[in-house]
Design a protein around this motif. Sequence first.
Motif: not given
Length: 65
Positions: A25-43
């Motif tokens: 839900r937080i990711e969806s909000l941030l992406m709606a606000l124009g953020a880009e998703k960048n997944e990294g390694n690790g926990s």
Amino acid sequence: MQSKHRKTLQDIFSDPVRGNLVWSRIESLLMALGAEKNEGNGSAVTLRYRVKAVRELLTKTGFKS
């Protein structure tokens, strides 16, 4: 902004910080606000700390509770 994003925004700014938010839900909000998703390694750190970090980011960019 969609109503689900408004609800997520309210949840992010609720006190005490909620640790049971669904991260997608937080990711969806941030992406709606124009953020880009960048997944990294690790926990990831505990959700509560990530919610605080998102709250700080949103506050710095002009969003308020």
